[in-house]
Design a protein around this motif. Structure first.
Motif, PDB file in Angstrom:
ATOM      1  N   UNK A 151       0.833  -1.212   0.000  1.00 14.12           N
ATOM      2  CA  UNK A 151       0.000   0.000   0.000  1.00 14.12           C
ATOM      3  C   UNK A 151       0.867   1.262   0.000  1.00 14.12           C
ATOM      4  N   UNK A 170       2.624   1.833  -3.392  1.00 14.48           N
ATOM      5  CA  UNK A 170       1.652   2.366  -4.355  1.00 14.48           C
ATOM      6  C   UNK A 170       1.378   3.842  -4.073  1.00 14.48           C
ATOM      7  N   UNK A 171       1.296   4.202  -2.791  1.00 14.44           N
ATOM      8  CA  UNK A 171       1.014   5.594  -2.428  1.00 14.44           C
ATOM      9  C   UNK A 171       2.157   6.523  -2.833  1.00 14.44           C
ATOM     10  N   UNK A 176       4.217   6.016  -5.351  1.00 13.82           N
ATOM     11  CA  UNK A 176       4.583   5.861  -6.756  1.00 13.82           C
ATOM     12  C   UNK A 176       5.765   4.940  -6.970  1.00 13.82           C
TER      13      UNK A 176
END
Lengths: 215, 215
Positions: free
Chosen positions: A88, A91-92, A94
């Motif tokens: 997570x 993904x946050x 980048x």
């Protein structure tokens, strides 16, 4: 896949779902043609948790996807909660994710829940190795509890793979030995270490904040 | 208290333990006079986890201890794993912890395990309030998912209380309204948010790194 966050993230990413189960009237019916309506008792039997939130979906585990941008390299992390939290986090910020060693399955239901849809907003490379990452131009950074350089050294790195070790043992000596840079998070307090997911997240934050315009 | 990390941290901090149970030959016998030797079957019944690591100890929950230095303010965090991770993180960064709202018990066995001894290396204030912290000279910083100022604004703060909200709902509107500063972690990726423990840890890192000589 369990719960609206994870199932909707998979649908929005265009992933192929084999079956989607939901209570009648679930908003997922607007997004998928063939929703199988079930009673709440059936949903509870289908889902891995005791009190599931619908929908619940079945998806084939996708193949390994090679990382192409700065990534977190998760080395034998045992706790699926930590693996999911770092997927997570990557993904946050980048970043992509590479998984190595013998840790929790990045596609286990617990990992998917902890990542809250992060699996469908980043690449996840399985069975990664330091040698292969270095061949592909990544600077491999080992997170070590002491004697590493400061976190400001992440500032100049364009393609970094930040290696985080297991909760109990940290990174193996050979991974540290092969790495290009050893980094230590400054801790003015009295603990020997922070949680593995916390350590990886701080370095992900530092890396992506420090590189102007990236990624 | 379960496991060597937590029990030994309590003993080293001089905390009063009511009873210490351990297998015969456990290293804790060197540190405490009255260890009650038990068989592994008994240890398993005493401890909250299925496969406990000895020793297991009973301790009265200590009274609330007012924070006296920069702290994490945990507002209705529901997951004891997140509360424990942030107690460990605060201790690692030389910060205190304040707990408010209706979240997981900071002294629950799961919280204690996740904090890995952090409870005994920091202060934990219970039933904190924004008004009381402000009266005592703290700058209250609310962590918000968007529209806050950048994390570099933490740099000038000497006594900050960094408020982190619940996993599902974030901070309540009245806490945000009473705060002195709203901060948003920059996230160049595609997730709406990171895990609550990750958000608190990044701001704790940023605050203690940015303030020279502190705490």
């Amino acid at each position: 896949l369990e719960g609206p966050n994870v199932v909707l993230a998979a649908i929005r990413a265009g992933r192929q779902l084999e079956t989607v189960f939901a209570l009648r009237g679930d908003p997922v019916e607007e997004m998928v043609d063939d929703v199988v309506n079930v009673e709440s008792e059936v949903l509870e039997r289908l889902a891995p948790t005791q009190h599931p939130r619908g929908p619940v979906a079945v998806m084939a585990i996708p193949p390994s996807e090679p990382v192409v941008r700065s990534c977190l390299l998760l080395w034998s992390l045992a706790d699926p909660g930590n693996v999911g939290t770092l997927i997570r986090t990557a993904a946050a910020f980048g970043m992509d994710v590479a998984v190595a060693g013998s840790g929790a399955d990045p596609w286990a239901p617990k990992t998917l829940r902890a990542a809250a849809g992060g699996h469908f907003r980043t690449r996840i490379e399985i069975d990664a190795s330091v040698a292969s990452l270095k061949e592909r131009g990544f600077t491999v950074v080992a997170t070590v509890p002491r004697s590493g350089v400061g976190t400001d050294r992440l500032r100049d790195l364009a393609n970094a793979a930040i290696a985080v070790g297991s909760e109990a043992h940290g990174l193996p000596a050979d991974v540290i030995g092969q790495s290009d840079l050893l980094v230590t998070i400054p801790m003015p307090g009295k603990m020997e270490s922070v949680n593995a997911a916390v350590a990886g997240a701080i370095l992900a934050y530092e890396l992506t904040r420090a590189t102007p315009g990236a990624p």
